[in-house]
Design a protein around this motif. Structure first.
Motif, short mmCIF file in Angstrom:
data_model
loop_
_atom_site.label_atom_id
_atom_site.label_comp_id
_atom_site.label_asym_id
_atom_site.label_seq_id
_atom_site.Cartn_x
_atom_site.Cartn_y
_atom_site.Cartn_z
N ASP A 281 6.94 -10.95 -1.15
CA ASP A 281 6.32 -9.60 -1.07
C ASP A 281 4.92 -9.79 -0.20
O ASP A 281 4.33 -8.85 -0.33
CB ASP A 281 5.86 -9.26 -2.48
CG ASP A 281 6.84 -8.87 -3.17
OD1 ASP A 281 8.08 -8.59 -2.78
OD2 ASP A 281 6.98 -8.92 -4.42
N ALA A 282 4.90 -10.96 0.32
CA ALA A 282 3.50 -11.04 1.20
C ALA A 282 3.17 -9.73 2.22
O ALA A 282 2.07 -9.46 2.24
CB ALA A 282 3.49 -12.31 2.01
N LEU A 283 3.96 -9.16 2.81
CA LEU A 283 3.82 -8.32 3.94
C LEU A 283 3.62 -6.89 2.97
O LEU A 283 3.01 -6.07 3.49
CB LEU A 283 4.87 -8.16 4.83
CG LEU A 283 4.96 -8.70 6.10
CD1 LEU A 283 3.74 -8.17 7.10
CD2 LEU A 283 4.61 -10.14 5.90
N SER A 284 4.27 -6.87 1.79
CA SER A 284 4.01 -5.52 0.82
C SER A 284 2.48 -5.37 0.47
O SER A 284 1.75 -4.57 0.51
CB SER A 284 4.95 -5.54 -0.19
OG SER A 284 6.17 -5.36 0.06
N TYR A 285 1.86 -6.73 0.23
CA TYR A 285 0.55 -6.69 -0.30
C TYR A 285 -0.38 -6.49 1.10
O TYR A 285 -1.59 -5.71 0.82
CB TYR A 285 0.17 -8.05 -1.03
CG TYR A 285 0.96 -8.48 -1.73
CD1 TYR A 285 1.03 -7.80 -2.93
CD2 TYR A 285 1.56 -9.84 -1.95
CE1 TYR A 285 2.04 -8.15 -4.07
CE2 TYR A 285 2.41 -10.38 -3.09
CZ TYR A 285 2.66 -9.42 -3.86
OH TYR A 285 3.45 -10.04 -5.09
#
Length: 330
Positions: A281-285
């Motif tokens: 979920d890195a890009l979501s954060y």
């Protein structure tokens, strides 16, 4: 500045791996990229078809003139960033730019000034600043449970084949370990240190093209906190970060998108595992923090840390190694 009263329209400039991850991050939240800009129009069309994106620009620069675009994510090679940043920021677009955000501190200063003049948010897409794990670790550190930070040890290395045309070694594409992976190690250091290092020593081994293939860096800040960093592009290392305190040390594996850390207490050797967030979920954060910044809280993007890291990279690469790229020699 764009308000957060409506869903922001994101455009991607570039269609590579990170652009795909951005599209997937938005999809996971029931959203889609608004538009795509790419030097090769056919690649832009294919990308749009893959993710159901409604607009593809005939020319890459058309994205800057689109009044419906709120945020542009730039994920092209980093030697192209400043040219696109100038156009995007002057057009009043918020920009989230892939690391390294620019080639050097001078370019970043110019971009920051443009963002301030046009009242928009500029930020680097540095995952370390947005992964929930690091915020959770900061809470533990701030509680005083670990004691004072003494030193940090950083490793980041990969084994890239000796293809000198590849971007990792290509001087014309701003290749080298510092801008590609060193930015992560230095960002980790800056996250935990109480202040920017003001004393820096380094050694470098260059690739046949003249870019940095391998490096060792030693840093100390005014508070006496120290860090050692080892980087390599032709020798595999674990992506490991170690923060050493009075009462315990904290180890983060796969730290650029870390989701797990182990605390080892020095008094009795017991260990404690800390988990938060998901690597996937890195890009979501990043997207969530960027939208928070646009809504009025720019501290979520840590541009101050980005500027400190860029200043250190510039001092090491240019000041100590006398290593420059063609764009810096014009």
């Amino acid at each position: 500045m764009t308000t957060a009263t409506r869903e922001l329209n994101w455009a991607t400039l570039g269609t590579g791996i990170i652009a795909n991850q951005l599209a997937q991050a938005l999809e996971s939240n029931g959203r889609r990229l608004y538009s795509v800009a790419n030097r090769t129009h056919a690649k832009g069309v294919a990308f749009a078809e893959k993710y159901g994106i409604g607009k593809v620009y005939g020319h890459i620069d058309d994205v800057f003139d689109d009044p419906d675009v709120d945020v542009i994510y730039i994920s092209t090679p980093h030697n192209t960033h400043i040219g696109f940043l100038r156009k995007a920021l002057a057009a009043g677009k918020h920009v989230l730019c892939e690391k390294s955000i620019t080639l050097n501190a001078g370019e970043l200063d110019e971009a920051v000034a443009l963002a301030e003049a046009n009242h928009v948010v500029l930020a680097e897409a540095m995952t370390i600043y947005h992964m929930p794990l690091y915020r959770k670790l900061n809470e533990i550190i701030d509680s005083g449970a670990l004691g004072e930070l003494k030193l940090l040890q950083m490793n980041f290395g990969s084994y890239k084949e000796y293809d000198m045309a590849n971007r990792f070694f290509n001087r014309n594409l701003a290749g080298g370990a510092m801008l590609d992976i060193g930015v992560y190690a230095l960002s980790f250091v800056r996250w935990f240190m109480s202040s920017k290092p003001d004393r820096i020593l380094s050694q470098v081994k260059t690739a046949p093209t003249g870019v940095d293939e391998q490096a060792g860096i030693l840093l100390t800040n005014p508070d006496g906190q120290m860090a050692t960093i080892t980087l390599s592009l032709h020798a595999k290392q674990p992506k490991r970060g170690l923060a050493v305190f009075d009462k315990a040390y904290v180890e983060v594996t796969d730290y650029p998108r870390g989701e797990r850390a182990t605390i080892t207490w020095v008094d009795d050797g017991r260990t404690e595992v800390v988990e938060a967030g998901r690597t996937a979920d890195a890009l979501s954060y990043e997207v969530a923090d960027m939208e928070t910044a646009i809504a009025g809280d720019p501290s979520t993007m840590h541009l101050d840390y980005t500027r400190d890291v860029m200043a250190m990279m510039t001092e090491i690469r240019v000041g100590q190694w006398n290593m420059t790229y063609p764009e810096e020699e014009r």
